[in-house]
Design an enzyme around this catalytic site. Structure first.
Site, mmCIF file in Angstrom:
data_model
loop_
_atom_site.group_PDB
_atom_site.id
_atom_site.type_symbol
_atom_site.label_atom_id
_atom_site.label_comp_id
_atom_site.label_asym_id
_atom_site.label_seq_id
_atom_site.Cartn_x
_atom_site.Cartn_y
_atom_site.Cartn_z
ATOM 1 N N ASN A 261 0.824 -1.212 0.000
ATOM 2 C CA ASN A 261 0.000 0.000 0.000
ATOM 3 C C ASN A 261 0.858 1.262 0.000
ATOM 4 O O ASN A 261 0.381 2.340 0.326
ATOM 5 C CB ASN A 261 -0.900 0.005 1.243
ATOM 6 C CG ASN A 261 -1.847 -1.179 1.245
ATOM 7 O OD1 ASN A 261 -2.550 -1.412 0.266
ATOM 8 N ND2 ASN A 261 -1.853 -1.961 2.308
ATOM 9 N N HIS B 26 -14.246 -2.012 6.130
ATOM 10 C CA HIS B 26 -13.043 -2.734 6.545
ATOM 11 C C HIS B 26 -13.241 -3.420 7.900
ATOM 12 O O HIS B 26 -14.019 -2.958 8.748
ATOM 13 C CB HIS B 26 -11.898 -1.718 6.650
ATOM 14 C CG HIS B 26 -10.560 -2.329 6.904
ATOM 15 N ND1 HIS B 26 -9.982 -2.352 8.152
ATOM 16 C CD2 HIS B 26 -9.689 -2.928 6.065
ATOM 17 C CE1 HIS B 26 -8.791 -2.922 8.075
ATOM 18 N NE2 HIS B 26 -8.590 -3.298 6.811
ATOM 19 N N GLU C 36 -16.088 3.955 3.615
ATOM 20 C CA GLU C 36 -14.695 4.209 3.212
ATOM 21 C C GLU C 36 -14.743 5.121 1.996
ATOM 22 O O GLU C 36 -15.643 4.981 1.163
ATOM 23 C CB GLU C 36 -13.988 2.901 2.846
ATOM 24 C CG GLU C 36 -13.716 2.021 4.037
ATOM 25 C CD GLU C 36 -13.116 0.668 3.637
ATOM 26 O OE1 GLU C 36 -12.249 0.623 2.754
ATOM 27 O OE2 GLU C 36 -13.543 -0.342 4.216
ATOM 28 N N SER D 189 -11.150 -0.819 0.263
ATOM 29 C CA SER D 189 -9.791 -1.354 0.318
ATOM 30 C C SER D 189 -9.546 -2.541 -0.596
ATOM 31 O O SER D 189 -8.425 -2.750 -1.036
ATOM 32 C CB SER D 189 -9.442 -1.740 1.754
ATOM 33 O OG SER D 189 -10.418 -2.594 2.286
ATOM 34 N N ASP E 161 -13.603 6.588 6.385
ATOM 35 C CA ASP E 161 -12.269 6.004 6.493
ATOM 36 C C ASP E 161 -11.520 6.330 5.201
ATOM 37 O O ASP E 161 -11.845 5.804 4.135
ATOM 38 C CB ASP E 161 -12.382 4.490 6.712
ATOM 39 C CG ASP E 161 -11.027 3.834 6.913
ATOM 40 O OD1 ASP E 161 -10.027 4.375 6.425
ATOM 41 O OD2 ASP E 161 -10.983 2.752 7.529
ATOM 42 N N HIS F 202 -7.461 4.689 2.040
ATOM 43 C CA HIS F 202 -6.983 4.550 0.656
ATOM 44 C C HIS F 202 -7.229 5.809 -0.165
ATOM 45 O O HIS F 202 -7.017 5.806 -1.375
ATOM 46 C CB HIS F 202 -7.636 3.330 0.004
ATOM 47 C CG HIS F 202 -7.349 2.076 0.763
ATOM 48 N ND1 HIS F 202 -6.207 1.326 0.578
ATOM 49 C CD2 HIS F 202 -8.023 1.488 1.786
ATOM 50 C CE1 HIS F 202 -6.201 0.322 1.430
ATOM 51 N NE2 HIS F 202 -7.295 0.386 2.173
ATOM 52 N N LYS G 18 -0.095 3.747 4.626
ATOM 53 C CA LYS G 18 -0.264 3.427 3.199
ATOM 54 C C LYS G 18 0.417 4.523 2.379
ATOM 55 O O LYS G 18 1.641 4.537 2.313
ATOM 56 C CB LYS G 18 -1.748 3.222 2.906
ATOM 57 C CG LYS G 18 -2.325 2.072 3.763
ATOM 58 C CD LYS G 18 -3.696 1.652 3.359
ATOM 59 C CE LYS G 18 -4.371 0.759 4.400
ATOM 60 N NZ LYS G 18 -3.688 -0.490 4.715
#
Ligand SMILES: Cc1ncc(COP(=O)(O)O)c(C=O)c1O
Length: 402
Positions: free
Chosen positions: A54, A140, A182, A186, A211, A214, A245
């Site tokens: 990541n 997640h 998110e 992910s 979240d 990413h 990440k």
């Protein structure tokens, strides 16, 4: 207990879902000077394209981050030595939190020792019997665990289904509601509709927790998807982040209002009963924030390499770095990943229960520090394996068109 452990291992082998925490070719990094690593963990000389990590911007090995981390060790030592609420808060934590705010446009930030701990902290601190948690079904594992620990009533809405979310919000009986999504998912790499989700939350007096694990470093020129959606600083939107990440370090953070930060410092158990983030990680992440803010072209390179990967593998381009390629049954996905590793390309192999919809996938991540040619070569190798495994009707169709 011993027999049960053996039975469990047998079941995992039968289902083809054995996980390994082994050192992988090329993933170990350079050997420390003056000491040879043990045989089993010695990286091979073969050049490896790592599309499994990541480290989207390649910052984990950037000399500027290394220098910041070494400087922090020289100044503060190797550990924070105590909880942040005892004596473990160091100037480097304040520096990191200020840089995170500058990057994302949020008013306040609180650093945790991991993204997992940040998610646990925020949902348990906001949750409880009076707070309905509404979570996207692809959330997640850290968000799922956090929801369970929060002792809130929890409702899971179908992935990205805002009509279902609206119905659930309208029917709520609890005084408070928190919606959990998110920004970029992910495993599948798709994006949430943040503007519309935030609008729904405002309409129903709910707090939106996004979240951005990413999203930060990749979306919105690196400032994240919340910033790109014009929601930075909105008082009904809270962000969680990992520093592990795109930021190339380790740790996590929650970003939102000053009032939220104060509440977390006083009630988030994964903050209070946890040693503060290691100074080296905090300093490296702070430096990463400065680099990302100053070099938006890094995020641009991730997205252009993502386009190369997606086109080369014959899959629709996903929103961020993560490109997701169906890999057949779990054994087949694992054997394709192993063949690719032998050919010098590391890919993630996600199998049940790590995939939200039960479909095994190869997870490829586009990176800013690879050239388009390297990325294209990796995509060709992936595609060749998929075609050989009879798994690539979409890929073959894409090749026929070209
Ligand atoms: C969406 C999401 N949230 C949280 C985390 C946890 O972050 P960390 O690795 O910093 O604990 C991850 C890491 O895999 C993630 O993908």
């Amino acid at each position: 207990m011993q027999r049960w452990l053996e039975d469990q291992a047998r079941v995992r082998r039968r289902r083809g879902i054995v996980r390994q925490a082994a050192v992988r070719t090329g993933a170990a990094g350079p050997a420390p000077s003056g000491s040879a690593p043990p045989e089993a963990s010695r990286p091979t000389a073969r050049p490896v394209l790592d599309l499994a990590s990541n480290d989207y911007l390649g910052l984990s090995t950037d000399p500027r981050l290394k220098a910041a981390a070494i400087g922090a060790i020289d100044r503060y030592g190797t550990g924070a030595r105590a909880s942040r609420v005892v004596t473990g808060t160091l100037p480097v934590h304040a520096e990191l939190e200020a840089e995170l705010c500058r990057l994302t446009g949020q008013p306040a930030a609180l650093a945790f020792s991991s993204g997992y701990a940040a998610n646990l902290g925020v949902l348990t601190a906001l949750g409880g019997p009076g707070t309905l948690l509404l979570s996207d079904e692809h959330s997640h594992a850290s968000l799922i665990d956090a929801a369970r620990l929060s002792r809130s009533p929890v409702e899971v809405f179908p992935h990205g289904d805002l009509a279902a979310l609206r119905t659930m919000l309208a029917a709520r009986t609890q005084p408070r509601a928190v919606v959990v999504v998110e920004s970029i998912y992910s495993v599948l790499g798709d994006a949430a509709d943040l503007a519309e989700t935030a609008r729904l939350c405002a309409e129903h007096d709910a707090l939106l927790v996004v979240d951005e694990a990413h999203g930060i470093g990749v979306a919105g020129g690196g400032r994240g998807a919340v910033h790109a959606a014009g929601l930075a600083g909105a008082d009904h939107v809270v962000l969680t982040a990992t520093l592990s990440k795109a930021l190339g370090a380790q740790g996590g953070a929650v970003l939102g209002s000053g009032a939220l930060r104060g509440h977390l410092v006083n009630t988030a158990r994964s903050f209070i009963f946890d040693t503060g983030l290691a100074p080296a990680s905090a300093a490296a992440a702070a430096e990463a924030c400065r680099i990302i803010a100053a070099e938006p072209q890094l995020a641009g390179r991730v997205l252009s390499n993502a386009a190369v990967l997606a086109l080369g593998c014959g899959v629709p381009q996903a929103a961020g770095a993560v490109q997701s390629v169906p890999g057949g049954d779990p054994e087949r996905a694992a054997s394709i990943a192993a063949e690719l590793e032998a050919a010098g390309v590391l890919v993630g192999c996600f199998r049940p229960p790590s995939v939200p919809d039960g479909i095994s996938r190869l997870r490829l991540t586009a990176r800013a520090d690879f050239t388009a040619e390297e990325t294209s070569r990796a995509a060709e190798l992936v595609t060749a394996r998929l075609v050989a495994a009879g798994l690539a009707p979409a890929v073959q169709a894409a090749q026929a068109v070209r």
